[in-house]
Design a protein around this motif. Structure first.
Motif, short mmCIF file in Angstrom:
data_model
loop_
_atom_site.label_atom_id
_atom_site.label_comp_id
_atom_site.label_asym_id
_atom_site.label_seq_id
_atom_site.Cartn_x
_atom_site.Cartn_y
_atom_site.Cartn_z
N ARG A 24 28.06 42.33 17.92
CA ARG A 24 27.43 41.28 17.10
C ARG A 24 28.36 40.10 16.84
NH1 ARG A 24 25.75 45.95 13.99
NH2 ARG A 24 23.61 46.52 14.54
N ARG A 25 29.64 40.27 17.10
CA ARG A 25 30.61 39.21 16.79
C ARG A 25 30.74 38.17 17.90
NH1 ARG A 25 35.72 42.51 14.09
NH2 ARG A 25 34.56 43.37 12.30
N GLY A 26 30.11 38.40 19.03
CA GLY A 26 30.27 37.45 20.13
C GLY A 26 28.97 37.22 20.87
N GLU A 27 29.02 36.35 21.85
CA GLU A 27 27.87 36.01 22.68
C GLU A 27 28.31 36.01 24.14
OE1 GLU A 27 24.79 35.53 21.78
OE2 GLU A 27 25.15 35.66 19.60
N PRO A 28 27.38 36.25 25.08
CA PRO A 28 27.73 36.16 26.50
C PRO A 28 28.21 34.77 26.87
CG PRO A 28 25.61 37.24 26.20
CD PRO A 28 25.99 36.67 24.87
N ARG A 29 29.18 34.72 27.79
CA ARG A 29 29.68 33.44 28.31
C ARG A 29 29.18 33.32 29.75
NH1 ARG A 29 34.49 34.84 29.21
NH2 ARG A 29 34.15 37.00 28.57
N LEU A 30 28.31 32.37 29.98
CA LEU A 30 27.59 32.33 31.25
C LEU A 30 28.21 31.37 32.26
CD1 LEU A 30 23.94 32.51 29.87
CD2 LEU A 30 25.49 34.36 30.54
N THR A 31 29.53 31.32 32.31
CA THR A 31 30.20 30.56 33.36
C THR A 31 30.06 31.32 34.68
OG1 THR A 31 32.27 31.67 32.76
CG2 THR A 31 31.85 29.51 31.79
N PRO A 32 30.14 30.64 35.82
CA PRO A 32 29.97 31.32 37.11
C PRO A 32 31.01 32.42 37.32
CG PRO A 32 29.81 28.95 37.38
CD PRO A 32 30.28 29.18 35.98
N PRO A 33 30.62 33.60 37.80
CA PRO A 33 31.58 34.66 38.10
C PRO A 33 32.56 34.23 39.18
CG PRO A 33 29.32 35.50 38.10
CD PRO A 33 29.24 34.01 38.07
N PRO A 34 33.75 34.85 39.24
CA PRO A 34 34.74 34.45 40.25
C PRO A 34 34.40 34.92 41.66
CG PRO A 34 35.56 36.28 38.94
CD PRO A 34 34.27 35.85 38.32
N TRP A 35 33.35 35.72 41.83
CA TRP A 35 32.96 36.18 43.16
C TRP A 35 31.46 35.95 43.35
CZ3 TRP A 35 33.18 40.01 39.33
CH2 TRP A 35 34.46 40.39 38.92
N ASN A 36 31.05 36.05 44.59
CA ASN A 36 29.63 36.11 44.89
C ASN A 36 29.19 37.56 44.68
OD1 ASN A 36 27.14 36.54 46.35
ND2 ASN A 36 27.48 34.56 47.35
N LEU A 37 28.45 37.83 43.62
CA LEU A 37 28.12 39.21 43.26
C LEU A 37 27.28 39.90 44.33
CD1 LEU A 37 27.37 39.21 39.43
CD2 LEU A 37 29.50 39.66 40.63
N TYR A 38 26.49 39.13 45.06
CA TYR A 38 25.63 39.75 46.07
C TYR A 38 26.47 40.23 47.26
CZ TYR A 38 22.33 37.37 43.10
OH TYR A 38 21.64 36.94 42.00
N ASP A 39 27.45 39.45 47.66
CA ASP A 39 28.37 39.90 48.71
C ASP A 39 29.21 41.07 48.23
OD1 ASP A 39 27.44 37.97 50.43
OD2 ASP A 39 29.08 36.55 50.03
N MET A 40 29.66 41.00 46.98
CA MET A 40 30.46 42.08 46.41
C MET A 40 29.67 43.39 46.39
SD MET A 40 33.46 42.76 44.97
CE MET A 40 34.08 41.21 44.31
N ALA A 41 28.40 43.30 45.99
CA ALA A 41 27.56 44.50 45.94
C ALA A 41 27.39 45.10 47.33
CB ALA A 41 26.20 44.16 45.33
N LYS A 42 27.18 44.25 48.34
CA LYS A 42 27.03 44.74 49.71
C LYS A 42 28.29 45.45 50.19
CE LYS A 42 23.72 41.19 51.16
NZ LYS A 42 23.51 39.99 52.02
N GLN A 43 29.46 44.95 49.78
CA GLN A 43 30.71 45.57 50.19
C GLN A 43 30.93 46.94 49.53
OE1 GLN A 43 33.70 42.64 49.26
NE2 GLN A 43 32.83 41.12 50.66
N HIS A 44 30.35 47.11 48.35
CA HIS A 44 30.51 48.39 47.64
C HIS A 44 29.61 49.48 48.21
CE1 HIS A 44 33.05 47.86 43.93
NE2 HIS A 44 33.06 46.64 44.44
N VAL A 45 28.50 49.12 48.81
CA VAL A 45 27.57 50.13 49.31
C VAL A 45 28.22 51.07 50.33
CG1 VAL A 45 25.43 50.49 50.60
CG2 VAL A 45 25.50 48.79 48.76
N PRO A 46 28.90 50.57 51.38
CA PRO A 46 29.55 51.52 52.31
C PRO A 46 30.68 52.31 51.65
CG PRO A 46 30.12 49.24 52.86
CD PRO A 46 29.03 49.19 51.86
N ILE A 47 31.33 51.74 50.64
CA ILE A 47 32.36 52.49 49.91
C ILE A 47 31.73 53.69 49.22
CG2 ILE A 47 34.00 52.42 47.98
CD1 ILE A 47 34.47 49.46 48.64
N MET A 48 30.58 53.46 48.58
CA MET A 48 29.88 54.56 47.93
C MET A 48 29.45 55.62 48.95
SD MET A 48 29.73 53.97 44.64
CE MET A 48 31.44 53.53 44.98
N GLY A 49 29.02 55.16 50.13
CA GLY A 49 28.62 56.10 51.17
C GLY A 49 29.78 56.97 51.63
#
Length: 275
Positions: A24-49
């Motif tokens: 309750r003491r803060g709010e989300p900060r919606l600045t752009p993430p330092p990575w492309n999350l969609y590319d990052m997610a794709k890279q994690h899928v084979p790691i999980m496999g």
């Protein structure tokens, strides 16, 4: 074993109340993430496999050992198999979640960040569940020297892993790095206080199935997290889902971070035979 379940529920209830006060003491900060999350997610899928393959291979090897060495501890065997099996289930589950990360264009700036953050902490819990399975595995075979080394290395790895999930949450703008470590501190103090105080009540705290019990609690926690994250791709079609995740996304991440800390502390205490 039941005191572990009750202790987990009690410490989680107290911790969640403290976590919500932090949220309750803060709010989300919606600045752009330092990575492309969609590319990052794709890279994690084979790691999980790959990690899922590691877990199922461990189960196959253990089944073979049980047949060739019938004198192995049944409790230790049950524990290691369950730990690897739970890890296998959620490596696969997390791969699906990461592959279904929703678009920020149709869901707003918060939903996809919450999706990635919760999936990341689920990945953290699952990785350490499978790593901690190595301790009872080595002890079961009487390999005490490598088991002793792991008893030192694994807690350090667990602590190092907090840097990663805290960095991810901060980079996504959902909670700050400092807030993550406040939550880590709250969870750690609650679990250690519980573990230290429970024996004073006369309750038998140690059991051969303590680690198995904690593994099943992590299964439940991961299952709940999977259900919440699985809703996020529906946000574009169902406004109530989008509104819920947008309004409560920060609180969900804060609570998830707190429960992750509590579950990992219980896991370490169980594997190290403190409980």
């Amino acid at each position: 074993m039941w005191w572990i379940v009750l202790g987990f529920v009690a410490s989680s209830a107290v911790g969640v109340a403290a976590a919500l006060a932090v949220a309750r003491r803060g709010e989300p900060r919606l600045t752009p993430p330092p990575w492309n999350l969609y590319d990052m997610a794709k890279q994690h899928v084979p790691i999980m496999g790959g990690l899922a393959g590691f877990s199922i291979t461990g189960i196959v090897i253990l089944v073979g050992l049980a047949r060739s060495q019938p004198g192995l501890s049944a409790a230790a065997m049950d524990t290691v198999v369950v730990m690897f099996f739970v890890s296998f289930i959620f490596y696969i589950s997390n791969a699906f979640l990461l592959s279904y990360i929703p678009s920020h264009e149709s869901n707003g700036e918060i939903v996809y960040r919450v999706h990635f953050s919760l999936a990341s902490t689920m990945e953290y819990r699952t990785i350490f569940l499978s790593w901690f399975a190595l301790m009872p595995l080595l002890q079961m075979h009487g390999l005490m020297v490598p088991a002793s080394i792991l008893a030192f290395v694994l807690p350090l790895s667990l602590l190092s892993g907090t840097l990663v999930i805290a960095m991810v949450a901060d980079s996504l703008g959902l909670i700050t790095f400092k807030e993550s470590y406040v939550l880590f501190g709250i969870g750690t103090v609650l679990v250690l206080a519980l573990a230290a105080g429970t024996p004073l009540t006369g309750i038998q705290t140690q059991s051969d199935y303590s680690t198995l019990t904690v593994s099943l609690l992590i299964f439940c926690l991961n299952g709940l997290s999977f259900a919440v994250v699985g809703l996020s791709p529906l946000a574009s079609r169902y406004p109530r889902v989008r509104e819920f995740l947008t309004r409560h996304g920060r609180c969900l991440v804060v609570i998830d971070m707190l429960l992750t800390t509590i579950s990992q502390m219980f896991l370490w205490l169980a594997v190290a035979s403190f409980i």
